[in-house]
Design an enzyme around this catalytic site. Structure first.
Site, short mmCIF file in Angstrom:
data_model
loop_
_atom_site.label_atom_id
_atom_site.label_comp_id
_atom_site.label_asym_id
_atom_site.label_seq_id
_atom_site.Cartn_x
_atom_site.Cartn_y
_atom_site.Cartn_z
N GLU A 51 0.88 -1.19 0.00
CA GLU A 51 0.00 0.00 0.00
C GLU A 51 0.90 1.22 0.00
O GLU A 51 1.73 1.38 0.90
CB GLU A 51 -0.92 0.00 1.23
CG GLU A 51 -2.00 -1.08 1.18
CD GLU A 51 -2.92 -0.96 -0.02
OE1 GLU A 51 -3.16 0.17 -0.51
OE2 GLU A 51 -3.39 -2.00 -0.52
N CYS A 100 -1.83 9.34 4.13
CA CYS A 100 -1.75 8.81 2.75
C CYS A 100 -2.98 9.23 1.96
O CYS A 100 -2.93 9.35 0.74
CB CYS A 100 -1.60 7.30 2.76
SG CYS A 100 -2.81 6.51 3.82
P1 NAD Z 1 9.13 4.51 3.41
O1 NAD Z 1 8.84 3.75 2.17
O2 NAD Z 1 10.33 5.37 3.44
O3 NAD Z 1 9.31 3.48 4.64
C1 NAD Z 1 8.31 2.55 4.95
C2 NAD Z 1 8.94 1.37 5.70
O4 NAD Z 1 9.77 0.63 4.78
C3 NAD Z 1 9.85 1.78 6.86
O5 NAD Z 1 9.65 0.88 7.92
C4 NAD Z 1 11.24 1.63 6.26
O6 NAD Z 1 12.25 1.38 7.22
C5 NAD Z 1 11.03 0.40 5.39
N1 NAD Z 1 12.02 0.20 4.33
C6 NAD Z 1 12.76 1.14 3.68
N2 NAD Z 1 13.56 0.54 2.77
C7 NAD Z 1 13.31 -0.79 2.83
C8 NAD Z 1 13.82 -1.93 2.14
N3 NAD Z 1 14.74 -1.82 1.19
N4 NAD Z 1 13.32 -3.16 2.47
C9 NAD Z 1 12.38 -3.29 3.41
N5 NAD Z 1 11.87 -2.24 4.11
C10 NAD Z 1 12.32 -1.01 3.82
O7 NAD Z 1 7.80 5.34 3.76
P2 NAD Z 1 7.54 6.38 4.94
O8 NAD Z 1 8.25 7.66 4.66
O9 NAD Z 1 7.77 5.73 6.26
O10 NAD Z 1 5.95 6.62 4.81
C11 NAD Z 1 5.37 7.58 3.98
C12 NAD Z 1 4.78 6.93 2.74
O11 NAD Z 1 3.84 5.93 3.12
C13 NAD Z 1 4.01 7.89 1.87
O12 NAD Z 1 4.32 7.63 0.52
C14 NAD Z 1 2.55 7.53 2.14
O13 NAD Z 1 1.64 7.83 1.09
C15 NAD Z 1 2.64 6.07 2.36
N6 NAD Z 1 1.49 5.57 3.10
C16 NAD Z 1 0.55 4.83 2.43
C17 NAD Z 1 -0.57 4.36 3.10
C18 NAD Z 1 -1.59 3.52 2.41
O14 NAD Z 1 -2.33 2.81 3.07
N7 NAD Z 1 -1.67 3.56 1.09
C19 NAD Z 1 -0.73 4.66 4.47
C20 NAD Z 1 0.25 5.42 5.11
C21 NAD Z 1 1.36 5.87 4.42
#
Ligand code: NAD
Length: 480
Positions: free
Chosen positions: A250, A284
């Site tokens: 997501e 989001c």
């Molecule tokens: P991010 O992608 O930077 O990080 C999300 C998670 O992924 C963190 O726990 C991070 O440590 C982990 N991660 C990073 N690199 C990784 C890898 N290579 N392998 C595995 N895990 C890894 O996102 P963020 O800044 O924490 O969150 C903001 C984003 O989330 C925005 O784009 C927002 O739209 C989205 N979001 C979407 C929803 C939804 O339901 N669609 C809900 C909330 C947030």
């Protein structure tokens, strides 16, 4: 006082992860270090997945009502520390306290809902071609599931994944965001207080590359639920496909609120302002675009301005603040760079008050800009800040075309009083969450949630949809 180094929760006990740490800081005041978060190692990821694998057999064989009872108890443990959890959330991720309290209440609701769902791992009876045979489907847990979560809903998102996973008999390893790790640690404490069996719910801290990737590569992990940015989601999906493991991703949005010529302009302006600016535009489902039909554009914009001006910007220890800081200096700077590169026409806002309080944190003043080119980066990219872009459209048809013209498809709303307009929009809009006369934000925990196009891998979370993801179907035929 030096903040504590957070520990992992593995097999029911807190274990120091060792190694180097990163600071999780209060985005309203960066001198306030909330916690030191281990960067983690492949070994810590392995230990957590091993513990979940070890606990899997007993947990999956527990009857649904017994698993449900554990989730009820967990809801109670969270309720008992509601105030502390809300304050910790406000301090760590900059969410205004009213919204943090709302998220804690929602966490309790999510756990109670899935406590009830634990008895509904239902299958169906399917008449067989074989004479006299009884044929039916069984739903079984996947086994160990890995949950990778972002910082913006640090309780609700981990729980709307963990609660259904556990309800349907899976065991869990949660890797929370480094920027909301203190809240995740408190969540782990409530799981221990609720006496969840050891190893059923594990929390491993660390960065994506150090811990996330080795966790997802662990052979015991049979399901992956990820919420976060589109860039990381694409990597997670590729890894899961390579391992042939069930996954859901997501991701981001560029959510739109459409104002038709017959809209209730006051209601539309009020919900556009709050959807775009509250929590500094970091939901989001935040409203990042408005498409208003030209005939009513001037009237709408005047109302929108009044509504935006009613949402004060401020550090979140000020109870009056409706718009807090963005999560990090990096996020603040990337918003500033995107605006500097695009030089959009500013409609109103965007000036940070000359106040010493704003120098300590990562503040972006609410800003409303005009969008003209639907293919320009500001109309296409998720900024994740309090910036709202406004398009004018000739008519509803044109408005829906503009609304659909992004790679994303998470949520949308149309303001209209005309049933035919509403029906036309409901059929044509390319998003997973479709609202009429409502906000683009907010979801019911018992309704399916997720996006279309680039916002999601296509499965849905929450509600009965979560059962589809967290169970596997066996088709059974018993012959006489
Ligand atoms: P991010 O992608 O930077 O990080 C999300 C998670 O992924 C963190 O726990 C991070 O440590 C982990 N991660 C990073 N690199 C990784 C890898 N290579 N392998 C595995 N895990 C890894 O996102 P963020 O800044 O924490 O969150 C903001 C984003 O989330 C925005 O784009 C927002 O739209 C989205 N979001 C979407 C929803 C939804 O339901 N669609 C809900 C909330 C947030």
């Amino acid at each position: 006082m030096t903040p504590a180094v957070l520990a992992d929760l593995v097999a029911g006990a807190f274990r120091p992860a060792g190694g180097s740490t990163v600071a999780s800081v209060n985005p309203s005041d960066e001198s306030d270090v909330v916690a030191l978060v281990p960067e983690g190692t492949a070994a810590s990821a392995r230990a957590a997945a091993d513990a979940a694998a070890e606990a899997s057999g007993t947990w999956r064989s527990l009857a649904g009502p017994a698993r449900g009872e554990h989730l009820y108890n967990w809801a109670g443990a969270i309720g008992q520390r509601a105030d502390e959890l809300a304050r910790a959330m406000t301090r760590e991720v900059g969410k205004p306290i009213v919204e943090s309290r709302g998220e804690v209440a929602r966490a309790v609701v999510i756990l109670r809902y899935y406590a009830g769902e634990a008895v509904r791992a239902v299958g169906e009876v399917i008449p067989s071609q074989a004479p006299g045979a009884l044929q039916f489907t069984l739903r079984e847990p996947l086994g160990v599931v890995a949950l990778i979560t972002p910082w913006n809903f640090p309780l609700a998102i981990p729980l709307w994944k963990a609660a259904p996973a556990l309800a349907f008999g899976n065991t869990v390893v949660l890797k929370p965001s480094e920027m909301s790790a203190q809240v995740a640690s408190l969540l782990a404490e409530t799981a221990v207080a609720a006496k969840l069996p050891p190893g059923v719910f594990n929390v491993v801290h660390g960065t994506g590359p150090n811990v996330g990737t080795p966790l997802l590569e662990h052979s015991a992990v049979r399901g992956i639920s990820f919420t976060g940015s589109s860039a990381v989601g694409a990597q997670v999906a590729a890894l899961a496909a390579r391992r042939n493991v069930r996954f859901q991703t997501e991701m981001g949005g560029k959510n739109v609120l459409i104002v038709a010529r017959d809209a209730d302009l006051d209601a539309a302006a009020s919900l556009a302002a709050s959807g775009a600016m509250r929590y500094a535009g970091q939901k989001c489902t935040a409203t990042s675009r408005v498409v208003v039909v030209r005939e009513v554009a001037a009237e709408f914009l005047a109302r929108l301005r009044a509504q935006v001006e009613r949402l004060p910007l401020g550090p979140v220890d000020d109870p009056a603040a409706a718009v807090g800081p963005v999560i990090s200096a990096r996020s603040r700077d990337s918003i500033a760079t995107a605006l500097r590169d695009a030089q959009p026409e500013r409609l109103f806002g965007g000036e940070l008050p000359n106040d010493a309080r704003f120098a300590r944190g990562y503040f972006v003043a609410p800003l409303v800009i005009r969008l003209a080119d639907p293919d320009a980066p500001l109309a296409q990219r998720e900024l994740f800040g309090p910036v709202l872009g406004v398009f004018e459209a000739e008519d509803l048809d044109h408005a829906i075309d503009l609304a659909n013209r992004t790679p994303f498809g998470l949520s949308a709303s149309l303001f209209t009083r005309d049933i035919r307009s509403a029906l036309q929009y409901v059929r044509r809009i390319e998003v997973g969450l479709v609202r009429v006369n409502g906000d683009t934000t907010g979801v019911d925990p018992h309704a399916p949630f997720g996006g279309m196009k680039g916002s999601s891998s296509g499965s849905r979370e929450q509600g009965p949809a979560a059962r589809e993801f967290y169970t596997e179907t066996k088709t059974v035929q018993i012959n006489p």
